[in-house]
Design a protein around this motif. Sequence first.
Motif, PDB file in Angstrom:
ATOM      1  N   ALA A  77       2.833 -51.133 -14.484  1.00 19.20           N
ATOM      2  CA  ALA A  77       2.692 -51.152 -13.027  1.00 19.20           C
ATOM      3  C   ALA A  77       3.575 -50.115 -12.344  1.00 19.20           C
ATOM      4  O   ALA A  77       3.495 -49.947 -11.130  1.00 19.20           O
ATOM      5  CB  ALA A  77       3.017 -52.544 -12.494  1.00 19.20           C
ATOM      6  N   SER A  78       4.410 -49.401 -13.100  1.00 15.61           N
ATOM      7  CA  SER A  78       5.323 -48.439 -12.488  1.00 15.61           C
ATOM      8  C   SER A  78       4.583 -47.180 -12.057  1.00 15.61           C
ATOM      9  O   SER A  78       3.520 -46.848 -12.564  1.00 15.61           O
ATOM     10  CB  SER A  78       6.439 -48.065 -13.465  1.00 15.61           C
ATOM     11  N   LYS A  79       5.185 -46.468 -11.128  1.00 20.24           N
ATOM     12  CA  LYS A  79       4.582 -45.233 -10.617  1.00 20.24           C
ATOM     13  C   LYS A  79       4.668 -44.095 -11.631  1.00 20.24           C
ATOM     14  O   LYS A  79       4.000 -43.091 -11.482  1.00 20.24           O
ATOM     15  CB  LYS A  79       5.263 -44.831  -9.310  1.00 20.24           C
ATOM     16  N   GLU A  80       5.487 -44.262 -12.665  1.00 23.14           N
ATOM     17  CA  GLU A  80       5.615 -43.213 -13.671  1.00 23.14           C
ATOM     18  C   GLU A  80       4.379 -43.124 -14.551  1.00 23.14           C
ATOM     19  O   GLU A  80       4.162 -42.124 -15.215  1.00 23.14           O
ATOM     20  CB  GLU A  80       6.868 -43.444 -14.504  1.00 23.14           C
ATOM     21  N   ASN A  81       3.581 -44.176 -14.596  1.00 21.84           N
ATOM     22  CA  ASN A  81       2.367 -44.181 -15.414  1.00 21.84           C
ATOM     23  C   ASN A  81       1.123 -44.027 -14.545  1.00 21.84           C
ATOM     24  O   ASN A  81       0.097 -44.628 -14.820  1.00 21.84           O
ATOM     25  CB  ASN A  81       2.280 -45.476 -16.225  1.00 21.84           C
ATOM     26  N   LEU A  82       1.214 -43.236 -13.517  1.00 27.25           N
ATOM     27  CA  LEU A  82       0.139 -43.093 -12.544  1.00 27.25           C
ATOM     28  C   LEU A  82      -1.184 -42.645 -13.168  1.00 27.25           C
ATOM     29  O   LEU A  82      -2.240 -43.135 -12.802  1.00 27.25           O
ATOM     30  CB  LEU A  82       0.561 -42.108 -11.451  1.00 27.25           C
ATOM     31  N   LEU A  83      -1.140 -41.746 -14.137  1.00 24.94           N
ATOM     32  CA  LEU A  83      -2.377 -41.249 -14.727  1.00 24.94           C
ATOM     33  C   LEU A  83      -3.066 -42.271 -15.620  1.00 24.94           C
ATOM     34  O   LEU A  83      -4.285 -42.318 -15.692  1.00 24.94           O
ATOM     35  CB  LEU A  83      -2.119 -39.961 -15.509  1.00 24.94           C
ATOM     36  N   SER A  84      -2.290 -43.099 -16.307  1.00 30.63           N
ATOM     37  CA  SER A  84      -2.886 -44.095 -17.198  1.00 30.63           C
ATOM     38  C   SER A  84      -3.165 -45.417 -16.488  1.00 30.63           C
ATOM     39  O   SER A  84      -3.873 -46.262 -17.034  1.00 30.63           O
ATOM     40  CB  SER A  84      -1.986 -44.332 -18.415  1.00 30.63           C
ATOM     41  N   PHE A  85      -2.635 -45.593 -15.301  1.00 29.13           N
ATOM     42  CA  PHE A  85      -2.767 -46.860 -14.589  1.00 29.13           C
ATOM     43  C   PHE A  85      -4.221 -47.333 -14.425  1.00 29.13           C
ATOM     44  O   PHE A  85      -4.527 -48.481 -14.755  1.00 29.13           O
ATOM     45  CB  PHE A  85      -2.067 -46.772 -13.227  1.00 29.13           C
ATOM     46  N   PRO A  86      -5.155 -46.506 -13.945  1.00 29.38           N
ATOM     47  CA  PRO A  86      -6.539 -46.994 -13.790  1.00 29.38           C
ATOM     48  C   PRO A  86      -7.171 -47.438 -15.108  1.00 29.38           C
ATOM     49  O   PRO A  86      -7.896 -48.436 -15.149  1.00 29.38           O
ATOM     50  CB  PRO A  86      -7.294 -45.799 -13.204  1.00 29.38           C
ATOM     51  N   THR A  87      -6.877 -46.739 -16.190  1.00 29.00           N
ATOM     52  CA  THR A  87      -7.438 -47.092 -17.489  1.00 29.00           C
ATOM     53  C   THR A  87      -6.882 -48.417 -17.986  1.00 29.00           C
ATOM     54  O   THR A  87      -7.634 -49.288 -18.439  1.00 29.00           O
ATOM     55  CB  THR A  87      -7.137 -45.977 -18.519  1.00 29.00           C
ATOM     56  N   VAL A  88      -5.575 -48.582 -17.885  1.00 29.15           N
ATOM     57  CA  VAL A  88      -4.938 -49.831 -18.318  1.00 29.15           C
ATOM     58  C   VAL A  88      -5.433 -50.990 -17.453  1.00 29.15           C
ATOM     59  O   VAL A  88      -5.772 -52.060 -17.968  1.00 29.15           O
ATOM     60  CB  VAL A  88      -3.393 -49.709 -18.247  1.00 29.15           C
TER      61      VAL A  88
END
Length: 176
Positions: A77-88
């Motif tokens: 849920a962190s902003k550091e994983n912005l690119l993978s967030f939608p996939t997860v």
Amino acid sequence: MEEQKQTHMPQANNRRLVLFPTPAQGHINPMLQLANILQSRGFSITLIHTHFNSPTQTDDRHFTFLPISDRLSLTEASKENLLSFPTVLSSNCAAPFRDCLAGLLADGPIACLITDAIWHFSQSVADGFGIPRIVLRTGSVSSFLVYAALPMLREKGYLPKQGVGLLSSVFLSLSL
């Protein structure tokens, strides 16, 4: 033996809609605005949402809000994983969404499912239940162009960058 698909086709008097926004303000707010318009036209609105960044439920809205599990860790849920967030998020929400929709169908037919463009899995779920689906695209033309450019940026090695701020690494690479 051929498996029969159960179909829930909308009836002429069926005015029940299910909306499913992505849990980001730029997606929730337009979906709620659409829900208000549709409700003013006589539709019954059910809003399925994740626990992450849940919409505010106020007394002046006559919607049914149904939360589903997003199973996000603090890291996901962190902003550091912005690119993978939608996939997860999509991976985590597919089964809970399907189960929630099945429960709603047990209470009666659904005229239409309106989902955010990021919920790719919702088309196969809607098809499986025989429910028409409409996609609400909340982004601007510029965001569409950014999405279109992401594969090229990944292919050229600009994304993902490690150890440097995301935006600065992209801009530094593009200016060279």
